[in-house]
Design a protein around this motif. Structure first.
Motif, PDB file in Angstrom:
ATOM      1  N   ARG A  24       0.830  -1.206   0.000  1.00  0.00           N
ATOM      2  CA  ARG A  24       0.000   0.000   0.000  1.00  0.00           C
ATOM      3  C   ARG A  24       0.867   1.259   0.000  1.00  0.00           C
ATOM      4  O   ARG A  24       0.589   2.229  -0.712  1.00  0.00           O
ATOM      5  N   GLU A  25       1.936   1.250   0.786  1.00  0.00           N
ATOM      6  CA  GLU A  25       2.832   2.403   0.851  1.00  0.00           C
ATOM      7  C   GLU A  25       3.485   2.659  -0.503  1.00  0.00           C
ATOM      8  O   GLU A  25       3.601   3.816  -0.939  1.00  0.00           O
ATOM      9  N   ALA A  26       3.913   1.601  -1.181  1.00  0.00           N
ATOM     10  CA  ALA A  26       4.502   1.759  -2.510  1.00  0.00           C
ATOM     11  C   ALA A  26       3.475   2.309  -3.491  1.00  0.00           C
ATOM     12  O   ALA A  26       3.777   3.173  -4.322  1.00  0.00           O
ATOM     13  N   GLY A  27       2.231   1.809  -3.389  1.00  0.00           N
ATOM     14  CA  GLY A  27       1.175   2.299  -4.256  1.00  0.00           C
ATOM     15  C   GLY A  27       0.873   3.762  -4.030  1.00  0.00           C
ATOM     16  O   GLY A  27       0.636   4.521  -4.984  1.00  0.00           O
ATOM     17  N   VAL A  28       0.889   4.188  -2.781  1.00  0.00           N
ATOM     18  CA  VAL A  28       0.638   5.595  -2.460  1.00  0.00           C
ATOM     19  C   VAL A  28       1.708   6.481  -3.080  1.00  0.00           C
ATOM     20  O   VAL A  28       1.416   7.543  -3.638  1.00  0.00           O
ATOM     21  N   VAL A  29       2.964   6.061  -2.994  1.00  0.00           N
ATOM     22  CA  VAL A  29       4.049   6.849  -3.594  1.00  0.00           C
ATOM     23  C   VAL A  29       3.846   6.964  -5.105  1.00  0.00           C
ATOM     24  O   VAL A  29       3.963   8.052  -5.680  1.00  0.00           O
ATOM     25  N   ALA A  30       3.530   5.844  -5.759  1.00  0.00           N
ATOM     26  CA  ALA A  30       3.315   5.861  -7.209  1.00  0.00           C
ATOM     27  C   ALA A  30       2.146   6.772  -7.577  1.00  0.00           C
ATOM     28  O   ALA A  30       2.216   7.547  -8.538  1.00  0.00           O
ATOM     29  N   TYR A  31       1.068   6.683  -6.811  1.00  0.00           N
ATOM     30  CA  TYR A  31      -0.111   7.506  -7.075  1.00  0.00           C
ATOM     31  C   TYR A  31       0.207   8.987  -6.903  1.00  0.00           C
ATOM     32  O   TYR A  31      -0.200   9.828  -7.714  1.00  0.00           O
ATOM     33  N   GLN A  32       0.949   9.321  -5.867  1.00  0.00           N
ATOM     34  CA  GLN A  32       1.301  10.715  -5.618  1.00  0.00           C
ATOM     35  C   GLN A  32       2.214  11.265  -6.716  1.00  0.00           C
ATOM     36  O   GLN A  32       2.131  12.453  -7.060  1.00  0.00           O
ATOM     37  N   ILE A  33       3.072  10.408  -7.258  1.00  0.00           N
ATOM     38  CA  ILE A  33       3.925  10.844  -8.380  1.00  0.00           C
ATOM     39  C   ILE A  33       3.069  11.268  -9.564  1.00  0.00           C
ATOM     40  O   ILE A  33       3.314  12.309 -10.192  1.00  0.00           O
ATOM     41  N   VAL A  34       2.054  10.461  -9.860  1.00  0.00           N
ATOM     42  CA  VAL A  34       1.170  10.803 -10.986  1.00  0.00           C
ATOM     43  C   VAL A  34       0.368  12.061 -10.682  1.00  0.00           C
ATOM     44  O   VAL A  34       0.190  12.932 -11.552  1.00  0.00           O
ATOM     45  N   LEU A  35      -0.102  12.216  -9.464  1.00  0.00           N
ATOM     46  CA  LEU A  35      -0.841  13.424  -9.088  1.00  0.00           C
ATOM     47  C   LEU A  35       0.009  14.683  -9.299  1.00  0.00           C
ATOM     48  O   LEU A  35      -0.503  15.709  -9.761  1.00  0.00           O
ATOM     49  N   LYS A  36       1.279  14.571  -8.992  1.00  0.00           N
ATOM     50  CA  LYS A  36       2.164  15.729  -9.125  1.00  0.00           C
ATOM     51  C   LYS A  36       2.528  16.041 -10.565  1.00  0.00           C
ATOM     52  O   LYS A  36       2.812  17.185 -10.908  1.00  0.00           O
ATOM     53  N   ASN A  37       2.498  15.016 -11.417  1.00  0.00           N
ATOM     54  CA  ASN A  37       3.033  15.193 -12.770  1.00  0.00           C
ATOM     55  C   ASN A  37       1.997  15.102 -13.885  1.00  0.00           C
ATOM     56  O   ASN A  37       2.332  15.314 -15.053  1.00  0.00           O
ATOM     57  N   SER A  38       0.762  14.787 -13.552  1.00  0.00           N
ATOM     58  CA  SER A  38      -0.251  14.638 -14.605  1.00  0.00           C
ATOM     59  C   SER A  38      -0.838  15.993 -15.008  1.00  0.00           C
ATOM     60  O   SER A  38      -0.704  16.977 -14.288  1.00  0.00           O
TER      61      SER A  38
END
Length: 208
Positions: A194-208
């Motif tokens: 879940r923690e890894a998924g949150v990091v990946a999701y936040q990366i997309v939120l910042k860059n999309s």
């Protein structure tokens, strides 16, 4: 020596390395599920140690690439955070396997396979999320994030069932201790996904 590709490239090697790390983490969960499905459930620790070694080597390559590369496709801090989060998944799985190998004779009556299957599913979702980083599209990443959250919620529900078993009065003290310890290790492994998924999701939120 820096190559022109390293200096002027787009840093796509980071996506490749992160994908390799996610696959190594997923492989460790598949090995655990396969072991716990077997009738004899005798631990073969080589698969877990190999997955952990692959993860460690990939993590080292990412660290070196961050030193050598002038250009990264996403922020360096995000690459480091995701690499660290992925590294913790097989580490937790190997912890379970190592301890399980010492306590097998006390755990014959306990079926860990359903929760190990859930862990494998969670790690599989993480692999898909890391692959999605190349596109940086929010909607597919959000759908995967929701899927991972649902798996985490189901794992929490199963933990409540576990505590009912522990306090049922039908287990001796050793069984109670082992049941709690091993299921909490599995729960923490799902939390690592879940923690890894949150990091990946936040990366997309910042860059999309």
């Amino acid at each position: 020596m820096f190559s022109l590709q390293t200096i002027f490239g787009q840093g796509n090697q980071f996506y490749t390395l992160l994908e390799e790390a996610a696959v190594a983490a997923h492989d460790s969960t598949k090995a655990l599920h396969a072991m716990l499905k077997e009738s004899d459930r005798q631990p073969a620790l080589d698969a877990f140690k190999l997955a952990r070694q692959r993860e460690r080597e990939t993590s080292d390559k990412i660290s070196q690439e961050l030193v050598d590369s002038f250009i990264t496709p996403i922020e360096r801090e995000d690459i480091e955070s995701l690499s660290s989060a992925l590294y913790k998944i097989p580490k937790q799985v190997e912890k379970f396997a190592d301890r399980y190998s010492l306590a097998t004779r006390h755990l014959e009556h306990i079926d860990f396979a359903p929760r190990a299957a859930m862990l494998e599913q969670a790690a599989g979702v993480v692999v898909k999320m890391v692959h999605q980083l190349r596109q940086l599209k929010l909607e597919p990443m959000k759908a995967l994030n929701d899927q991972l959250r649902a798996l985490e919620n189901e794992a929490d529900r199963l933990m409540l069932e576990l505590y009912r078993d522990i306090y049922s009065g039908q287990l001796d003290n050793l069984q109670m201790f082992l049941l709690k310890e091993f299921f909490e290790i599995l729960e923490k492994a799902i939390d690592r996904c879940r923690e890894a998924g949150v990091v990946a999701y936040q990366i997309v939120l910042k860059n999309s």
